[in-house]
Scaffold this motif. Structure first.
Motif, PDB file in Angstrom:
ATOM      1  N   GLN A 183       8.102   9.705  43.245  1.00  0.00           N
ATOM      2  CA  GLN A 183       7.463   9.158  44.439  1.00  0.00           C
ATOM      3  C   GLN A 183       8.272   9.543  45.682  1.00  0.00           C
ATOM      4  N   ARG A 184       9.588   9.336  45.495  1.00  0.00           N
ATOM      5  CA  ARG A 184      10.465   9.612  46.633  1.00  0.00           C
ATOM      6  C   ARG A 184      10.366  11.085  47.036  1.00  0.00           C
ATOM      7  N   ARG A 185      10.416  11.911  46.023  1.00  0.00           N
ATOM      8  CA  ARG A 185      10.383  13.344  46.322  1.00  0.00           C
ATOM      9  C   ARG A 185       9.047  13.738  46.912  1.00  0.00           C
ATOM     10  N   ARG A 186       8.023  13.081  46.415  1.00  0.00           N
ATOM     11  CA  ARG A 186       6.719  13.417  46.985  1.00  0.00           C
ATOM     12  C   ARG A 186       6.689  13.043  48.476  1.00  0.00           C
ATOM     13  N   ARG A 187       7.251  11.842  48.714  1.00  0.00           N
ATOM     14  CA  ARG A 187       7.259  11.402  50.113  1.00  0.00           C
ATOM     15  C   ARG A 187       8.070  12.379  50.964  1.00  0.00           C
ATOM     16  N   ALA A 188       9.240  12.790  50.460  1.00  0.00           N
ATOM     17  CA  ALA A 188      10.093  13.713  51.194  1.00  0.00           C
ATOM     18  C   ALA A 188       9.347  15.004  51.489  1.00  0.00           C
TER      19      ALA A 188
ATOM     20  N   GLU B 251       9.744   6.501  40.244  1.00  0.00           N
ATOM     21  CA  GLU B 251      10.194   6.245  41.618  1.00  0.00           C
ATOM     22  C   GLU B 251      10.753   7.509  42.249  1.00  0.00           C
ATOM     23  N   GLU B 252      11.517   8.238  41.449  1.00  0.00           N
ATOM     24  CA  GLU B 252      12.114   9.491  41.930  1.00  0.00           C
ATOM     25  C   GLU B 252      11.014  10.452  42.367  1.00  0.00           C
TER      26      GLU B 252
ATOM     27  N   GLU C 221       6.209  15.356  51.601  1.00  0.00           N
ATOM     28  CA  GLU C 221       5.145  15.120  52.567  1.00  0.00           C
ATOM     29  C   GLU C 221       5.705  15.101  53.982  1.00  0.00           C
ATOM     30  N   GLN C 222       6.927  14.431  54.080  1.00  0.00           N
ATOM     31  CA  GLN C 222       7.525  14.367  55.411  1.00  0.00           C
ATOM     32  C   GLN C 222       7.866  15.760  55.912  1.00  0.00           C
ATOM     33  N   ARG C 223       8.413  16.499  54.940  1.00  0.00           N
ATOM     34  CA  ARG C 223       8.809  17.857  55.340  1.00  0.00           C
ATOM     35  C   ARG C 223       7.572  18.653  55.736  1.00  0.00           C
TER      36      ARG C 223
END
Lengths: 568, 108
Positions: free
Chosen positions: A505-510, A502-503, A512-514
């Motif tokens: 995933q979260r970091r990947r999403r972050a 999950e972590e 990606e957002q960045r």
């Protein structure tokens, strides 16, 4: 020829027909000579003699004579009838002649010189009546106690032995065992019988009887010198030789499954057919279950299987095995599985051996499970047990029967099996209870497996509704984890993995957002830049236009000034 | 072969004493036994006995009937009970004791 040098012919032998004895003596008793069979009362001397006669008459075409000095003919016939010997019938058929001597010391008031010619006359009569080749004198020493004159008896016995030898009769003379350390027989008749001496022994240890036979002497012949257990069974006298005098087993390359796929994996593909497996462990580790699983696997292959239990009755075993998903009943019904239950203490060790012999003959199994061999210790001392088990294993090996023995061990020192047979078996599985976190779980180790690359790892052994199975255990910094601990560890591991995932995933999403934000900024800057460039171009264009305009004004001014072209 | 003799005046009712002597052939020992028996009978059982001498070399099957092992053996068939004594009967005292013609220990 080379063999003619001495002129001596090899010693002829008269097979006794007694199971095992002819193997021990490489052929039987010395033909044409007397053999002394010495033993205490009740050691089986008479039976040995009678079987020698009966087998000789019925199987080897050698009629025989029994001179019985101790028992009446009727008693003798009754005593051996239970062993399947029909003496009255053999007498009627002219195969055996029996003469009994009832010697009452009161009848032997001595009034002068005498000899035992009466004995000779009766013996001769009996020998001639059936054309005897064999003679049993049971127990001739009685003459000493009946007749006070030992000098006469002695010289007459000497004459008797000569008489028998001259006629080429193969003779068994039974003698009462003398006191310990003294003579072999009470009256020292071994002096007369120097060719072959067999000693029978009937010991009672811990309240259980064991019978043993030893060939103390055999002039001119090789013979096994060990003490061999022997049995008196419904089939007569049986000597159980330690047949591994020669280790001549055929070694099969075929592997058979144990019924537990993962155990087969640990063993490099299963156990060799005809090899021996010991499953040892403390109480409640699942030895019987493993043994029975192997038996069931054998039945499933359509092979006959013998299950000898010292601990549970057949019905109990069938019921208990249902709880782990093994239904033995169909195999029992089909005749593939034979469950034989007997209390180890019901018999002496040699009866156990005899029984195993009989069962193996009867069932002709390809796999035999003996559960649990340690129970046998109640039937004899540790040394005897090991010796009997050696013979068990030899018997099974020589018949190419795969042997599975379960053995109970005690205490932490579980790697030395109580019965000291670990060196005899080919495969040794050790089951161990592992106690932690308030529960006991079963571990299985393959301690040895001859001829196989086998796993050095420990597995957890699980008995469930669907039989036995092995599960990989967790081996880590906290030691070996089994049971709930293993499950808990697995759960925690899974949770941690999820969290990590999950972590990420979260970091990947972050990220990606960045990245998207950066993209956006870049786009905005690029848009600014574009706008500036457009503005600049606009300015430049305007500049260029105004320059053109200036140039046109100037030419118009020149024309005006010069009057050319300029209307006036 | 069996031979025998009896006391002179044994009547038709039969002898009070019936003795059987088993020997093997005409060996000196056999002959001696027969002579000794004859003497004992004449001296102690005159007129009351019948003796049968059985040569086992001639009739070996008879040895079983009276359980003969030693030779010579004298069997007292009558009076009851059956008694046997062995040897060439040269020890007269023992013969008399054996036949219960004299209590043990008494001397002649």
């Amino acid at each position: 020829m080379a063999s003619s040098g001495s002129g001596a012919s090899p010693l002829g032998k008269a097979p006794t027909g007694i199971i095992g004895f002819d193997e021990v003596t490489h052929g039987g008793l010395p033909r044409g000579r007397p053999t002394l069979v010495a033993g205490a009362a009740g050691s089986g001397k008479t039976l040995f003699g009678i079987e020698f006669l009966v087998r000789g008459a019925t199987e080897h075409g050698e009629p025989g004579v029994l001179l019985a000095f101790e028992e009446a003919a009727g008693d003798l016939a009754t005593n051996v009838a239970s062993l399947g010997f029909d003496l009255p019938q053999l007498e009627a058929d002219g195969l055996i002649a029996i003469d009994t001597f009832q010697l009452d010391p009161a009848d032997f008031v001595e009034t002068g010189q005498f000899d035992l010619e009466g004995l000779f006359i009766r013996l001769q009569l009996a020998v001639e009546s059936v054309g005897a080749r064999r003679v049993v004198l049971d127990t001739i020493e009685v003459l000493f106690s009946a007749l006070g004159n030992t000098a006469v008896v002695r010289s007459e016995l000497n004459r008797l032995i000569r008489w028998l030898k001259e006629r080429g009769l193969t003779v068994v003379i039974t003698g009462e065992r003398g006191v310990e350390g003294g003579n072999l027989t009470r009256m020292g008749i071994e002096e007369f019988v120097s060719d072959c001496v067999v000693v029978l022994d009937h010991r009672v240890t811990d309240g259980l009887s064991t019978r043993r036979l030893r060939v103390a002497k055999y002039r001119g012949s090789l013979h096994g010198t060990n003490e061999y257990p022997f049995l008196i069974t419904a089939q007569g006298f049986t000597v159980v030789p330690l047949s591994s005098l020669g280790l001549e087993y055929e070694a099969s390359e075929e592997r058979i499954g144990t019924g537990v796929a993962k155990l087969d994996e640990m063993l490099g593909g299963g156990i060799f057919r005809g090899s021996s497996v010991m499953v040892s462990g403390t109480s409640g580790t699942g030895k019987t279950s493993i043994g029975v699983t192997m038996a069931a696997a054998s039945c499933a292959r359509g092979e006959r299987t013998l299950l000898m239990s010292f601990e549970e009755s057949p019905a109990q075993l069938v019921r208990n095995m249902r709880s782990i998903g093994l239904d033995l009943q169909p195999w029992v019904d089909q005749g593939l599985l034979r469950i034989h239950s007997v209390r180890a203490t019901a018999h002496g060790l040699e009866e156990h051996l005899a029984e195993l012999h009989r069962l193996v003959d009867e069932v002709q199994p390809s796999l035999a499970v003996i559960d649990a061999v340690v129970s046998l210790r109640r039937g004899g001392g540790a040394h005897d047990t090991a010796s009997v088990l050696t013979r068990d294993l030899d018997l099974l090996k020589s018949r190419h029967v795969t042997a599975v023995l379960t053995a109970l061990t005690h205490g932490p020192d579980a790697e030395s099996s109580d019965v000291h047979i670990s060196s005899l078996v080919d495969t040794w599985l050790l089951l161990r209870n592992h106690e932690s976190d308030g529960e006991r779980n079963r571990l299985i180790y393959v301690i040895k497996s001859r001829g196989s690359a086998h796993s050095n790892q420990v597995r957890e052994f699980v008995l469930g509704e669907h039989g036995a199975d092995l599960v990989d255990v967790y081996v880590g910094g906290h030691g070996v984890l089994t049971g709930s601990a293993r499950v808990e560890h697995a759960r925690r591991t899974r949770a941690a993995e999820t969290a990590r995932a999950e972590e990420a995933q979260r970091r990947r999403r972050a990220l990606e957002q960045r990245a998207a934000a950066v993209e956006a900024q870049v786009a905005a800057l690029r848009a600014d830049l574009e706008a500036e460039r457009e503005a600049l171009e606009r300015v430049l264009r305007a500049e260029a236009e105004s320059a053109d305009a200036d140039r046109g004004d100037r030419s118009a001014q020149v024309a005006v000034r010069t009057g050319v072209g300029e209307p006036s | 072969m069996s031979e025998g003799w009896e006391g002179a005046d044994v009547g038709d009712s039969g002898a009070e004493w019936e003795l059987r002597l088993y020997v093997a052939g005409q060996s000196p020992r056999s002959v001696r036994a027969i002579e000794n028996l004859r003497r004992v009978c004449d001296e102690h059982l005159a007129g009351r006995y019948r003796v049968e001498v059985i040569d086992l070399l001639v009739d070996p099957t008879l040895a079983r009937g009276d359980e003969i092992v030693a030779v010579p053996t004298l069997v007292r068939k009558l009076p009851d009970p059956v008694r046997k004594i062995i040897g060439d009967l040269s020890d007269t005292d023992k013969v008399l004791v054996g036949l219960q013609l004299r209590p043990p220990g008494a001397s002649s």
